[in-house]
Scaffold this active site. Structure first.
Site, PDB file in Angstrom:
ATOM      1  N   PHE A 126       1.029  -1.283   0.087  1.00  0.00           N
ATOM      2  CA  PHE A 126       0.165   0.006  -0.195  1.00  0.00           C
ATOM      3  C   PHE A 126       0.884   1.133  -0.114  1.00  0.00           C
ATOM      4  O   PHE A 126       1.781   1.445   0.868  1.00  0.00           O
ATOM      5  CB  PHE A 126      -0.912   0.163   1.412  1.00  0.00           C
ATOM      6  CG  PHE A 126      -2.293   0.835   1.195  1.00  0.00           C
ATOM      7  CD1 PHE A 126      -3.175   0.471   0.669  1.00  0.00           C
ATOM      8  CD2 PHE A 126      -1.745   2.112   1.632  1.00  0.00           C
ATOM      9  CE1 PHE A 126      -4.240   1.496   0.520  1.00  0.00           C
ATOM     10  CE2 PHE A 126      -2.813   3.084   1.776  1.00  0.00           C
ATOM     11  CZ  PHE A 126      -4.131   2.863   0.947  1.00  0.00           C
ATOM     12  N   ASP A 195       2.148  -5.068   8.649  1.00  0.00           N
ATOM     13  CA  ASP A 195       0.868  -4.441   8.392  1.00  0.00           C
ATOM     14  C   ASP A 195      -0.182  -5.334   8.373  1.00  0.00           C
ATOM     15  O   ASP A 195      -0.172  -6.200   7.221  1.00  0.00           O
ATOM     16  CB  ASP A 195       0.992  -3.425   7.165  1.00  0.00           C
ATOM     17  CG  ASP A 195      -0.210  -2.594   7.341  1.00  0.00           C
ATOM     18  OD1 ASP A 195      -1.225  -2.932   7.484  1.00  0.00           O
ATOM     19  OD2 ASP A 195       0.137  -1.333   6.597  1.00  0.00           O
ATOM     20  N   TYR A 220     -10.923   1.123  10.560  1.00  0.00           N
ATOM     21  CA  TYR A 220     -12.235   1.170   9.702  1.00  0.00           C
ATOM     22  C   TYR A 220     -12.421  -0.019   8.449  1.00  0.00           C
ATOM     23  O   TYR A 220     -13.427   0.215   7.776  1.00  0.00           O
ATOM     24  CB  TYR A 220     -11.968   2.510   9.229  1.00  0.00           C
ATOM     25  CG  TYR A 220     -10.811   3.098   8.187  1.00  0.00           C
ATOM     26  CD1 TYR A 220     -10.846   2.422   6.875  1.00  0.00           C
ATOM     27  CD2 TYR A 220      -9.861   3.684   8.744  1.00  0.00           C
ATOM     28  CE1 TYR A 220      -9.578   2.612   6.430  1.00  0.00           C
ATOM     29  CE2 TYR A 220      -8.638   3.928   8.067  1.00  0.00           C
ATOM     30  CZ  TYR A 220      -8.640   3.524   6.964  1.00  0.00           C
ATOM     31  OH  TYR A 220      -7.593   3.709   6.080  1.00  0.00           O
ATOM     32  N   LYS A 221     -11.548  -1.029   8.460  1.00  0.00           N
ATOM     33  CA  LYS A 221     -11.686  -1.974   7.490  1.00  0.00           C
ATOM     34  C   LYS A 221     -12.391  -3.126   8.036  1.00  0.00           C
ATOM     35  O   LYS A 221     -13.634  -2.906   8.483  1.00  0.00           O
ATOM     36  CB  LYS A 221     -10.535  -2.559   6.663  1.00  0.00           C
ATOM     37  CG  LYS A 221      -9.909  -1.214   5.823  1.00  0.00           C
ATOM     38  CD  LYS A 221      -8.620  -1.466   5.551  1.00  0.00           C
ATOM     39  CE  LYS A 221      -8.101  -0.498   4.718  1.00  0.00           C
ATOM     40  NZ  LYS A 221      -6.914  -0.239   4.620  1.00  0.00           N
ATOM     41  N   ARG A 376     -12.184  -5.157  -7.262  1.00  0.00           N
ATOM     42  CA  ARG A 376     -11.976  -5.395  -5.917  1.00  0.00           C
ATOM     43  C   ARG A 376     -13.391  -6.075  -5.297  1.00  0.00           C
ATOM     44  O   ARG A 376     -14.229  -5.219  -5.012  1.00  0.00           O
ATOM     45  CB  ARG A 376     -11.162  -4.523  -5.405  1.00  0.00           C
ATOM     46  CG  ARG A 376     -10.007  -5.095  -4.604  1.00  0.00           C
ATOM     47  CD  ARG A 376      -8.886  -3.955  -3.976  1.00  0.00           C
ATOM     48  NE  ARG A 376      -9.809  -2.941  -3.187  1.00  0.00           N
ATOM     49  CZ  ARG A 376      -9.522  -2.252  -2.211  1.00  0.00           C
ATOM     50  NH1 ARG A 376      -8.342  -2.636  -1.514  1.00  0.00           N
ATOM     51  NH2 ARG A 376     -10.118  -1.225  -1.464  1.00  0.00           N
TER      52      ARG A 376
END
Ligand SMILES: *Cc1c(COP(=O)(O)O)cnc(C)c1O
Length: 417
Positions: A126, A195, A220-221, A376
């Protein structure tokens, strides 16, 4: 496979009751929990209570009486149960980017020296992880080396200070073997920093089992903490005296003695910086509890089994489409999402917009440096049903075959994709 078979899988699913925890929209199939988790039904009344009672009436007293001051540790202890960490080893604070800055800095202070000045990471990591690492590499006189696939492990030599990886790739959904890569890093004297943005709450994680050094992840995921939710940070007990650079007062040993000189708090409190965002942590606690609710039903192991079954069903139902599966089919090598690459003559962004108009919400990730554009689809096993995976695949097929995505209204790109 007929749709009735997907219905039968739902009827037999012992995790199905967990879906009732969420504010889902009738007629919509939400496959973007890997980007922003769905609102837990407890969150709105709990946040309202925190605002009106704890803030409104309790005011300053609520730091003690409502336990605001302990929220980073309290929520951290709950997250710890999802990632193979012990109580006291995780705090919820700041953003993933900021926590990465803290732990990568701490790892470099501990391990970068003459002859050991390389940070190894993945080219397709990322971007924020790479940006933070670029900044710290410059600060420490290190080089950031980016590799893909097997070349990552092959690059581990005695000049590597830190191996910094995201366990599940945000684009492809490919999952690294945390235990094996951590052992390989340690074998050459490097530290392993993970991560967990796309793994916490998505796949079983065992940080202590793997003997990793540092970890960070997103609220938040898959943790359903809400937009901009605080992130979390973990350090192995052997790094209890690690030095992190953002030495704010909340990480001080005695914040309320207001001493002139910084003195790091014992344990993970030293990874805190400023005043905790109470409202956001209150919402995050509700999100984490939606996952802990699965514990009596088999916890992360059961959620993982369902997640793999959901992604497998979606992979099978989309196999005949003119798209390329980018996510590894081998179950041990994939997280909880499926990514499909579009051929050059298909505008993936427009396809996703057209699909969203049909009620299937996934997202689009543009390729850079020669990587393809991706569609995705995240499969959050807490609230995704087998019929959702089935219907999403068939609506995607229909969107592609009908050519509806070519309509100009689907071509306009908003700021956030
Ligand atoms: C989502 C995500 C982030 C987000 O970082 P923020 O600081 O919360 O914006 C970072 N790293 C990875 C791997 C992610 O998937």
């Amino acid at each position: 496979m007929p749709r009735t078979q997907a219905q039968a899988l739902d009827a037999a699913d012992t995790l199905a009751p967990l879906r009732a925890q969420f504010a889902l929209t009738e007629g919509e199939i939400y496959l973007d929990g890997n980007s922003l988790g769905v609102l837990p039904l407890t969150a709105a009344p709990r946040v309202a209570q925190a605002v009106t009672e704890e803030w409104g009436s309790g005011l300053i007293r609520s730091w003690n009486q409502a336990g605001w001051i302990d929220l980073p540790q309290r929520v951290g202890d709950q997250i710890a149960r999802l990632i193979g960490a012990a109580p006291g080893e995780v705090v919820a604070a700041d953003s993933t980017s900021i926590n990465l800055y803290k732990v990568l800095h701490a790892a470099l202070v501990a391990n970068a020296r003459e002859g050991r000045r390389v940070i190894v990471s993945e080219r397709s990591n990322f971007p924020t992880d790479l940006y933070i690492a670029q900044s710290l590499a410059a600060q420490f006189g290190c080089t950031l080396e980016l590799h893909e696939g097997a070349a990552i492990a092959q690059r581990l030599r005695s000049d590597v200070a830190v191996l910094m990886l995201t366990q599940v790739n945000y684009r492809s959904g490919a999952m690294h073997d945390m235990a094996a890569l951590t052992a390989a890093a340690h074998g050459v004297g490097a530290l392993a920093l993970w991560d967990l943005c796309h793994s916490a709450g998505a796949v079983p994680v065992d940080l202590n089992g793997a003997g990793a050094d540092f970890a960070i992840g997103c609220g938040y995921k898959y943790l359903n903490g809400g937009p901009g939710s605080p992130a979390f940070v973990w350090a192995h007990a052997r790094h209890a005296s690690a030095r992190q650079p953002l030495t704010g007062w909340m990480g001080h040993a005695n914040p309320f003695t207001f001493e002139t000189r910084y003195q790091a708090a014992p344990g993970m409190a030293r990874f805190l910086c400023g005043t905790p965002p109470v409202i956001a942590l209150t919402a995050l606690e509700c999100g984490v509890q939606t996952l802990l609710a699965a514990e009596p039903l088999g916890g992360m192991a059961a959620l993982r089994a369902k997640s793999l079954a959901l992604t497998q069903l979606f992979i099978e139902q989309t196999r005949a489409l003119p798209l390329t599966l980018v996510t590894p089919e081998e179950p041990a090598h994939r997280g909880s999402q499926v990514a499909l690459a579009c051929p050059a003559d298909v505008n993936g962004y427009a396809v996703m917009q057209a699909l969203i108009a049909r009620g299937v919400i996934g997202d689009f990730r543009a390729g850079s440096d020669g990587a393809p554009d991706l569609l995705r689809f995240g499969f959050t096993p807490l609230y995704t049903r087998f019929v959702d995976a089935f219907d999403a695949a068939h609506l995607l097929a229909d969107t592609l075959h009908s050519g509806v995505w070519k309509e100009s209204r689907f071509a306009h790109k908003a700021a956030v994709t």
